[in-house]
Every structure is written in structure tokens, then in C-alpha cells.
Enzyme design. Sequence first.
Site, PDB file in Angstrom:
ATOM      1  N   SER A 112       0.813  -1.220   0.000  1.00  0.00           N
ATOM      2  CA  SER A 112       0.000   0.000   0.000  1.00  0.00           C
ATOM      3  C   SER A 112       0.846   1.270   0.000  1.00  0.00           C
ATOM      4  CB  SER A 112      -0.939  -0.052   1.201  1.00  0.00           C
ATOM      5  OG  SER A 112      -1.877   0.974   1.126  1.00  0.00           O
ATOM      6  N   HIS A 113       0.726   2.048   1.055  1.00  0.00           N
ATOM      7  CA  HIS A 113       1.384   3.352   1.119  1.00  0.00           C
ATOM      8  C   HIS A 113       2.788   3.260   1.710  1.00  0.00           C
ATOM      9  CE1 HIS A 113      -0.771   2.216   4.656  1.00  0.00           C
ATOM     10  NE2 HIS A 113       0.115   2.890   5.356  1.00  0.00           N
ATOM     11  N   ASP A 276      -2.203   6.725  -3.192  1.00  0.00           N
ATOM     12  CA  ASP A 276      -1.071   5.993  -2.601  1.00  0.00           C
ATOM     13  C   ASP A 276      -0.546   4.924  -3.568  1.00  0.00           C
ATOM     14  OD1 ASP A 276      -3.121   4.140  -2.418  1.00  0.00           O
ATOM     15  OD2 ASP A 276      -2.328   3.260  -0.578  1.00  0.00           O
ATOM     16  N   ASP A 278      -0.903   1.730  -4.151  1.00  0.00           N
ATOM     17  CA  ASP A 278      -1.782   0.798  -4.874  1.00  0.00           C
ATOM     18  C   ASP A 278      -3.126   1.413  -5.246  1.00  0.00           C
ATOM     19  OD1 ASP A 278      -2.454   0.886  -2.177  1.00  0.00           O
ATOM     20  OD2 ASP A 278      -3.329  -1.109  -2.203  1.00  0.00           O
ATOM     21  N   ASP A 280      -5.619   2.978  -3.532  1.00  0.00           N
ATOM     22  CA  ASP A 280      -6.877   2.971  -2.776  1.00  0.00           C
ATOM     23  C   ASP A 280      -7.025   4.183  -1.851  1.00  0.00           C
ATOM     24  OD1 ASP A 280      -4.976   2.019  -1.054  1.00  0.00           O
ATOM     25  OD2 ASP A 280      -6.049   0.185  -0.498  1.00  0.00           O
ATOM     26  N   ARG A 281      -5.930   4.879  -1.572  1.00  0.00           N
ATOM     27  CA  ARG A 281      -6.041   6.073  -0.709  1.00  0.00           C
ATOM     28  C   ARG A 281      -6.076   7.349  -1.540  1.00  0.00           C
ATOM     29  NH1 ARG A 281      -2.474   5.560   4.733  1.00  0.00           N
ATOM     30  NH2 ARG A 281      -3.303   3.549   5.372  1.00  0.00           N
ATOM     31  N   LYS A 375     -11.317   0.493  -0.800  1.00  0.00           N
ATOM     32  CA  LYS A 375     -11.413   1.941  -0.950  1.00  0.00           C
ATOM     33  C   LYS A 375     -10.870   2.303  -2.328  1.00  0.00           C
ATOM     34  CE  LYS A 375      -7.422   2.097   2.084  1.00  0.00           C
ATOM     35  NZ  LYS A 375      -7.362   1.490   3.407  1.00  0.00           N
TER      36      LYS A 375
HETATM   37  C1  G1P Z   1      -3.717   1.673   8.470  1.00  0.00           C
HETATM   38  C2  G1P Z   1      -4.857   2.651   8.597  1.00  0.00           C
HETATM   39  C3  G1P Z   1      -6.162   1.949   8.324  1.00  0.00           C
HETATM   40  C4  G1P Z   1      -6.123   1.280   6.956  1.00  0.00           C
HETATM   41  C5  G1P Z   1      -4.892   0.404   6.838  1.00  0.00           C
HETATM   42  C6  G1P Z   1      -4.737  -0.147   5.439  1.00  0.00           C
HETATM   43  O1  G1P Z   1      -3.869   0.636   9.399  1.00  0.00           O
HETATM   44  O2  G1P Z   1      -4.869   3.251   9.868  1.00  0.00           O
HETATM   45  O3  G1P Z   1      -7.212   2.870   8.415  1.00  0.00           O
HETATM   46  O4  G1P Z   1      -7.257   0.497   6.745  1.00  0.00           O
HETATM   47  O5  G1P Z   1      -3.723   1.150   7.163  1.00  0.00           O
HETATM   48  O6  G1P Z   1      -4.611   0.842   4.475  1.00  0.00           O
HETATM   49  P1  G1P Z   1      -3.140   0.601  10.825  1.00  0.00           P
HETATM   50  O7  G1P Z   1      -1.659   0.719  10.582  1.00  0.00           O
HETATM   51  O8  G1P Z   1      -3.632   1.785  11.588  1.00  0.00           O
HETATM   52  O9  G1P Z   1      -3.556  -0.698  11.449  1.00  0.00           O
HETATM   53 ZN    ZN Z   2      -3.242   1.432  -0.319  1.00  0.00          ZN
END
Ligand code: G1P
Ligand code: ZN
Length: 539
Positions: A112-113, A276, A278, A280-281, A375
Site C-alpha cells: 500500500s502506502h 497511494d 496501490d 486505494d487512498r 477503498k
Molecule cells: C492503516 C490505517 C487503516 C487502513 C490500513 C490499510 O492501518 O490506519 O485505516 O485500513 O492502514 O490501508 P493501521 O496501521 O492503523 O492498522
Molecule cells: Zn493502499
Amino acid sequence: MLKIVKTTAYTDMKMGTAGLRKKSKVVLQENYLENFVQSVFDAIGGVKGLTFILGGDGRYYNKIAIQKIIKMSAANGMKKVIVGQNGFISTPASSHVLLMNKADGGFVLSASHNPGGINGDFGIKYAVASGGQCPTAVSDKIYEISKTITEYKTLDVSDVDLSRLGTQKLDNMEIEVIDPVKDYVDMMEHIFDFEALKKLFAGGFTMVFDAMNAVTGPYARRIFEEILGAPEGSVLNYVPLEDFGGLHPDPNLIYAKSLVDLMYSDKAPDFGAANDGDGDRNMILGKKFFVTPSDSLAILTDNYKLIPAYKNGIYGVAKSAATSTAVGRVAEALNIGYYEVPTGWKYFCNLMDSNRITFCGEESFGTGSSHIREKDGIWAVLFWLSIIAATGKSVQEITEEHWKKYGRSYYMRNDYEALDVETANQLMADLEARLPQLAGQTFGSYKVAEAKPFVYNDPVDGSSTKNGLIVYFTDKSRIVYRLSGTGTNGATLRVYLERYETENLNEDVAQTLESLADVSRQIGEITKRTGKTKADVLT
Ligand code: G1P
Ligand code: ZN
């Protein structure tokens, strides 16, 4: 050609908030990826006759991992794999392709990010037939199997060519290489009024979209520039790179710094957005103006009638408990269902499948709707552009009018990073034990009304999940404490601060929340236990 490989189990394959996420070097260990994939296959009773979707955000190891998974899928008797061209697919596009093809599951290779590269992170999200990430019961089973796995199946063949669109065979398995962008664009055209958006750009409206050298570049170029007519150059950093060009592809005020600097300069276009790694953000910006994701969810919900796909009504809306309560006020005004779930997109899926909600979102720059089960960053951007096109108002005007109508939740997340895991767990356990004594106590100007763990009882499958601790104050302020489930470096304590105001609507956020941040450190004994006098990251 079939090869059965003896392997040694690893004990750390417990999935977090969103799939398995590890340092790249952990995943590079011998048979690590293979063990995980075989554990998934075994946990679901084998994959004979099944169809899976496969792709990733293009980060380091993506290409190699995809080839490994394709060969293992064929060796395990899978019927068909649908792969994004060159191994690319965004998380939202993957969810769409999965649903559209009624596939049985899918893998998105992404952390992801989180940063990529050999010194960054790698991850695998495993989605099930509903299009969303696997439920906890399934990830627990995968984890159990991964701890005792002794062998996996693969094929001893050379790599498959994933650059050519179309169908090919590997052993008895069909491989279909698809354009990862096309179906997604079709779906967006059905949700939004593209003609109205074309007019917006034809009228001279300007935007910048920062793809952060990650997977959304090709999607954004196709949609914003080629179809909607935003001038060439509106999409920045659009070539996906294995290490994201050194960027941390997390669209927030800290990591999308060059976009933020541009939007706060005199050269700012009318609209700014980023996605981000991938896809989704999302982050939404106006000229010298930032919209918090919590407010964004509330504003989109309040404006659902402006979008063709939703104009006949929406079911309801959900947010994670940590997200601000702004959308709750909109749900009340619209008289629609309203749900609070634990952090993690998977908790929204049952609510969408059962037609309880249409929209949902998290404070962590995630917004989406029931068009898919993830998302969706570009969807959120198109939604904002549609509101602008329909109202002729700027991002700032839309947001400020929203505050006037509903009041404003000043909101901020404080992250205390790289904590000793033991210390962080103890902090949370001790705080939980102290919660019952907090009610009625006063901290500065804040008086505690109630303090309790957040427990979610899923109305669809009856499961119960505890996630985080919430302190409610008498003035509607809140503090939520929880540990991150996606970090790969020690423990991260997230503290979410919210203060509701109906009159002072244009104050500085950090200043408004300064005393509440002090209170959060006091109640959580954060400084005492971690030595940190302030958070490492504020978003
Ligand atoms: C974090 C974000 C959460 C999101 C997840 C995946 O998780 O806070 O909202 O769903 O990344 O993108 P966390 O590290 O807080 O468990
Ligand atoms: Zn992501």
C-alpha cells in the site's frame, strides 16, 4: 514439470489490518512467498477449478512474485488466472475485475502506502470472492497452516510473457493478460457524469494529480488527461517505479510534500489530489486548503444526489471508529443508516454486501462506495470534481459551507512510531485497565464522560472484534488509542484527537487540538512510558 518443494515453515505470517505486510528483505527469504501462497491455497481447500485475479503496484519484487504465483497456481490445478498487463493492477481495479469476472479470489502484491525497494516493504493482500480482503477467520486459518507447512507445489518452467494482452496456457491453466485500466475506466464512466466533467475542464478548470510514481499513473493519465481533457502535465509522477523514485507513496500532508507545497503556493491550480502506492487512498486539496479525510467522507455523503449512480438514494454510511464523527451528523440529517466499525476496510464489506451502506471511509485517507469492496482513490477524486462541476464552488467553499451547516470536527492523528513492542502492548493493556476509573475525571478543561474499549459486533456474521480504546468527553471531544496493524518497524501507537465546534470554524487545527494532545499523553502515560514528549507524525 510439476515440482514439489520441501520447505521450512516461518512463524510470522499473521496478516495485519490489510494483508501480509513485511520488510522486502523478510519476503526475500528462501521460500517465504511460496510458503504463504501455498498456505492460502491449502486454507481454502485447494484451488482446483478456481479463477484468481493477480497483479500488484509494481514495487520491487512484484515481477518475480507474480511469476512465482502463476507457476504455483498452475501446479495447484487452478483453472484460470487473470493478470494485469506486466503484472500491474491497482487495488480498486483488482476488486472490480474480481467482481466483474465472478472470480474466486485474488492477490494484490502491495504494501500500500509503505515505501518500496529492497530496503522498503512488500505485501500481499488476499481477496475473496466478495471482492474484499479475506475475513479474519480465513487469515487465522492461513496463519495456522503457514506455521507447519512442509512443502509447496510449483512448475519447473520458464517465466510467462505478461506484456502481451490476451490468453495463453500454462500446463492446464489459462492465463488471461488484461489491460488493468480499461475495465476500471468503464466502471467510472458508469458512476459519474463524464460529460459534465469534460465541460468543467473545457471551461479552464485546472488540477494536479500526483501519482507518486506508483500504480495510479496510467489510470490518472487515461481518465483525467485523455478522456476528461485536463491539460497534459496535470498528472505528475505517472510512471510506476519499483522504489517509487524514493517517494513514500502515502498521500498526506507530510509525504505528498511537493504537491502540498504547490497547492499552498501562488501557482496552485484549482484542485489537487494524490493517491497511494496501490491506488486505494486519496488526499484532496483546494487552493491553500486541505480537506481531512473525515470531512471528505461527510461532504461526499451529503452530496450523493449529484452523482448519477447514487441519485436515487443511498443505503447508509460507515466509518472506522477512529475516524471523526463528522459523517455521523450527515447520516442523522439524511436519516440513513450509520455504522462504526474497527479499523480496516474488510469490516465494511459485510455492510455493503447486505445493502446496509453505500459509502464508507477511514481517517487514513480512504474513501469508497459499494461499487467495489476496497477503498478507491480515483473514485474519490472524481466525486469531488463532480461536486465542483455541479455547484461551481471551490474546494474551500464546499468545505466551509459544510462546517456552517453541521459544525466542524477539528481532527488530527498523532503517531508515536518505532516503539518497543512490549512497551506499547503494556501501555495499551494498562490503559484499558484504568479506563473504568476515568469517568468523571477532569483534565484541564476536559471532563471524561465515558471511557471504554471499542467493540464491534458485526450485524451480518455475528463476529465480535475489539479494536482500540475510546475516551469520550462531555463536550463531544474524543480520544481514540490503538496500535497499528500495518507497521513493519516495532510498534506504532496511533492517537486520534477530535474536538467538535459549532462556532469557531476557521481556527488552526494544531492549536485547537494542542491541549487535547497533552491530555492524550497524560491519560495514556505516553511520555512516561516511551520517553516521547510529542508524536513523530501528525496527520
Ligand atoms: C492503516 C490505517 C487503516 C487502513 C490500513 C490499510 O492501518 O490506519 O485505516 O485500513 O492502514 O490501508 P493501521 O496501521 O492503523 O492498522
Ligand atoms: Zn493502499
